[in-house]
Design a protein around this motif. Structure first.
Motif, PDB file in Angstrom:
ATOM      1  N   PRO A 145      71.571 -10.846  82.357  1.00 52.03           N
ATOM      2  CA  PRO A 145      71.173  -9.421  82.273  1.00 52.03           C
ATOM      3  C   PRO A 145      70.437  -9.088  80.978  1.00 52.03           C
ATOM      4  O   PRO A 145      70.761  -9.625  79.913  1.00 52.03           O
ATOM      5  CB  PRO A 145      72.512  -8.678  82.338  1.00 52.03           C
ATOM      6  CG  PRO A 145      73.535  -9.667  81.893  1.00 52.03           C
ATOM      7  CD  PRO A 145      73.030 -11.014  82.306  1.00 52.03           C
ATOM      8  N   ALA A 146      69.479  -8.185  81.127  1.00 54.89           N
ATOM      9  CA  ALA A 146      68.672  -7.819  79.961  1.00 54.89           C
ATOM     10  C   ALA A 146      69.067  -6.458  79.390  1.00 54.89           C
ATOM     11  O   ALA A 146      68.639  -6.082  78.314  1.00 54.89           O
ATOM     12  CB  ALA A 146      67.196  -7.801  80.354  1.00 54.89           C
ATOM     13  N   CYS A 147      69.886  -5.676  80.151  1.00 55.43           N
ATOM     14  CA  CYS A 147      70.298  -4.365  79.652  1.00 55.43           C
ATOM     15  C   CYS A 147      71.735  -4.081  80.130  1.00 55.43           C
ATOM     16  O   CYS A 147      72.277  -4.838  80.940  1.00 55.43           O
ATOM     17  CB  CYS A 147      69.346  -3.282  80.145  1.00 55.43           C
ATOM     18  SG  CYS A 147      69.323  -3.156  81.933  1.00 55.43           S
ATOM     19  N   ASP A 148      72.305  -2.982  79.642  1.00 53.34           N
ATOM     20  CA  ASP A 148      73.699  -2.652  79.973  1.00 53.34           C
ATOM     21  C   ASP A 148      73.902  -2.495  81.485  1.00 53.34           C
ATOM     22  O   ASP A 148      74.886  -2.969  82.056  1.00 53.34           O
ATOM     23  CB  ASP A 148      74.121  -1.342  79.273  1.00 53.34           C
ATOM     24  CG  ASP A 148      74.349  -1.586  77.786  1.00 53.34           C
ATOM     25  OD1 ASP A 148      74.286  -2.771  77.380  1.00 53.34           O
ATOM     26  OD2 ASP A 148      74.556  -0.616  77.049  1.00 53.34           O
ATOM     27  N   GLU A 149      72.941  -1.785  82.095  1.00 51.33           N
ATOM     28  CA  GLU A 149      73.049  -1.514  83.531  1.00 51.33           C
ATOM     29  C   GLU A 149      73.073  -2.832  84.314  1.00 51.33           C
ATOM     30  O   GLU A 149      73.918  -3.042  85.195  1.00 51.33           O
ATOM     31  CB  GLU A 149      71.842  -0.675  83.957  1.00 51.33           C
ATOM     32  CG  GLU A 149      72.017  -0.002  85.299  1.00 51.33           C
ATOM     33  CD  GLU A 149      70.775   0.809  85.671  1.00 51.33           C
ATOM     34  OE1 GLU A 149      70.505   0.901  86.865  1.00 51.33           O
ATOM     35  OE2 GLU A 149      70.072   1.293  84.746  1.00 51.33           O
ATOM     36  N   ASP A 150      72.170  -3.743  83.940  1.00 51.32           N
ATOM     37  CA  ASP A 150      72.139  -5.060  84.594  1.00 51.32           C
ATOM     38  C   ASP A 150      73.435  -5.823  84.323  1.00 51.32           C
ATOM     39  O   ASP A 150      73.930  -6.572  85.164  1.00 51.32           O
ATOM     40  CB  ASP A 150      70.963  -5.904  84.082  1.00 51.32           C
ATOM     41  CG  ASP A 150      69.619  -5.362  84.570  1.00 51.32           C
ATOM     42  OD1 ASP A 150      69.646  -4.463  85.425  1.00 51.32           O
ATOM     43  OD2 ASP A 150      68.583  -5.828  84.066  1.00 51.32           O
ATOM     44  N   GLY A 151      73.960  -5.605  83.120  1.00 44.89           N
ATOM     45  CA  GLY A 151      75.189  -6.300  82.727  1.00 44.89           C
ATOM     46  C   GLY A 151      76.364  -5.918  83.619  1.00 44.89           C
ATOM     47  O   GLY A 151      77.162  -6.777  84.020  1.00 44.89           O
TER      48      GLY A 151
END
Lengths: 149, 417
Positions: A124-130
């Motif tokens: 993941p590249a961002c919190d949401e993706d995380g």
């Protein structure tokens, strides 16, 4: 409970998640532990000897660099033993690192060739993706036989 | 015992190849200590980006970050050892570029090596010894003049040589094919001393080099027992009268080859080895034997031939010999075959070793094979330069040894000698 191969094999986070949702992680810690706990060897730091790249010949031909074959002697048997696998592509170094790009290609290919359940993800590249990343792993592990819901 | 030389290791794969212990053992044998420069994850990300080489293997990225830390002075080291897997293309690119980067941006001596699982500490010992000598004995290696009465013995895989020197002049020579290591050494020492007209007890210092250096050195109580990379560099620039500035020394030996990039007589980067005997003087010996000529006649014979007339690839000595036999059976002249053999050996050295160092002129060829005119000619053609072959070039190791040994008369031997 399933034996789940993790990629990157050194990822402590992946290893922890596999255990948390009821399974047994197959990663570098398992393979290296076996080496360093074998009595009578004196080949620091991993207790690997020139015999290990020779064992790796089962997975890669002799013209393949010794470092790749040595790594394959660690990971190859785990791939054979696995009931399922989680592959995280393009992971950050802090997440886990296998060291050698050629080994990575071969490891991922051999896992995919096994025909076992595989979760193939991008780091993941961002919190949401995380959040979605963790949810996908949880769902995959819960659905495996013996998984914690 | 003096402080160990701290050698920074930049590598990919030695632990998984099972040869990390061999590296540790080779270092310990020359009182050196391997260490891995500490870098943070941020260092790796930033250094890798700044260096600009897009390596995909994380261990190679780590090696790049470590190299930058050394060059930028964030980590202290006395020398650098770069090691990656043999046959890995990505690693070979990174290894070469890191060696060049460190050489161009720091004073650290550096050696690079590609290993297999068969690499042993014995294979690494000479390289490690040279690396630590450059770091530890700069005072000794700075010596430009031979003083007093000294002797140097070079025990090579093919021949054993001895030289007696007095006040910067050679006064005695000895040369025999190597059979029994100690017996051959005894023979050349006796010959050289007789020619010099001096007794063994008159010698003020002695030095040994080459494969048999430890055995002979311990037997005769040598003051200096030193590997051939540093010794040959000194001998080459001394005999070629190029003690100052840049130079490249090429020594195609009977068993292995050395290519050394030299600054003021001190090796900067070097390679030693050869994939196969096809890139060594041994192939030329076989060629001479097959042509029915003495090895001393091979060079002049080759000068009369055209190498392009005979396809020959001595990457492997067996296939090289096959090409040789086929060419003769097809009616090629002995002259052309001799020239092709010289070209093939020069080409193997050029392709396998000279790409790993920076060629700086003058290029000095030394060792017994430098007397093979055809080989020197072919190497000159490949490098597009006029090769310097100094007088007595076959005695290079003995001369370097006698020269450096004279540093022991007054004791300017540098730390740790």
């Amino acid at each position: 409970m399933a034996k789940v191969f993790i990629y990157p094999a050194t990822s402590l986070i992946l290893s922890d998640m596999v255990e948390r949702w009821g399974h047994s992680p197959l990663g570098a810690a398992v393979a290296v532990r076996e080496h360093i706990q074998t009595p009578g060897l004196d080949s620091p730091p991993l207790q690997m000897t020139p015999d290990d790249p020779k064992r790796g010949l089962k997975y890669a031909a002799v013209e393949v660099p010794s470092g790749v074959r040595g790594r394959m002697s660690l990971f190859g048997p785990l791939i054979e033993e696995a009931d399922a696998a989680i592959i995280v592509n393009d992971a950050d170094l802090a997440f886990g690192c296998m060291g050698c790009a050629r080994t990575n290609e071969l490891v991922k290919y051999l896992i995919r060739k096994r025909g076992i359940p595989i979760l193939d993800l991008v780091y993941p590249a961002c919190d949401e993706d995380g959040v979605a990343f963790v949810a996908a792993i949880k769902a995959f592990l819960s659905d495996l036989p013996g998984g914690v819901p | 015992m003096s402080q160990p030389v701290r050698v920074a290791q930049l590598s990919c794969g030695p632990e998984h190849s099972g040869v990390q212990k061999e590296i540790y053992d080779a270092a310990a044998a020359v009182n050196a200590e391997m260490f891995f420069p500490d870098v943070t994850l941020n260092d790796i990300r930033e250094s890798y980006g700044a260096f600009g080489l897009e390596a995909r293997s994380a261990d190679l990225r780590l090696a790049i970050a470590r190299a930058k830390a050394l060059v930028e002075g964030r980590v202290d080291a006395d020398a650098v050892f770069i090691a990656t897997c043999f046959r890995c293309a990505e690693a070979a690119i990174v290894r070469n570029e890191l060696r060049r980067y460190i050489h161009e941006n720091s004073d650290l001596p550096v050696v690079s090596y590609s290993f297999t699982e068969r690499t042993t500490s014995g294979t690494l010992l000479t390289r490690m010894e040279a690396l630590t000598t450059i770091a530890r004995r700069r005072a000794l290696l700075a010596r430009e003049v031979q003083e007093g009465l000294t002797m140097g013995v070079d025990s090579g895989s093919s021949t054993t040589k001895a030289i007696v020197m007095q006040d910067n002049e050679i006064i005695g020579f000895g040369w025999v094919p190597t059979t029994n290591v100690l017996g051959s050494a005894e023979e050349v020492i006796t010959t050289a001393l007789e020619e010099a007209g001096v007794k063994r007890t008159d010698l003020e210092a002695t030095g040994t080099t080459g494969y048999g250096r430890f055995l002979i050195g311990n037997k005769i109580g040598a003051d200096l027992i030193q590997e051939e990379l540093t010794v040959n560099s000194k001998g080459a620039v001394f005999l070629a009268d190029r003690q100052h500035g840049e130079a490249t020394v090429i020594d195609i030996g009977g068993m292995d080859n050395k290519a050394i990039s030299v600054q003021d007589g001190i090796p900067g980067t070097f390679t030693m080895g050869g994939i196969c005997a096809g890139a060594s003087g041994r192939f030329l010996e076989m060629t001479a034997k097959r042509l029915g000529v003495d090895i001393t006649e091979l060079g002049p014979l080759a000068m009369k031939g055209l190498s392009a007339e005979v396809p020959m690839n001595s990457y492997c000595i067996v296939f090289g010999t096959q090409s040789l036999v086929n060419a003769l059976a097809a009616g090629s002249s002995a002259e052309d075959v001799a020239a092709a053999a010289c070209h093939s050996v020069a080409e193997q050295v050029f392709e396998q070793q000279l790409q790993e160092i920076d060629i700086k002129e003058p290029v000095i060829m030394v060792g017994g094979t430098s007397l093979i005119e055809g080989l020197v000619h072919e190497m000159g053609k490949l490098l597009q330069t006029k090769i310097v072959v100094p007088p007595h070039s076959q005695y290079i190791g003995s001369v370097g040894s006698a020269l450096l040994a004279s540093g022991f008369i007054r004791g300017d031997i540098g730390e740790g000698a």
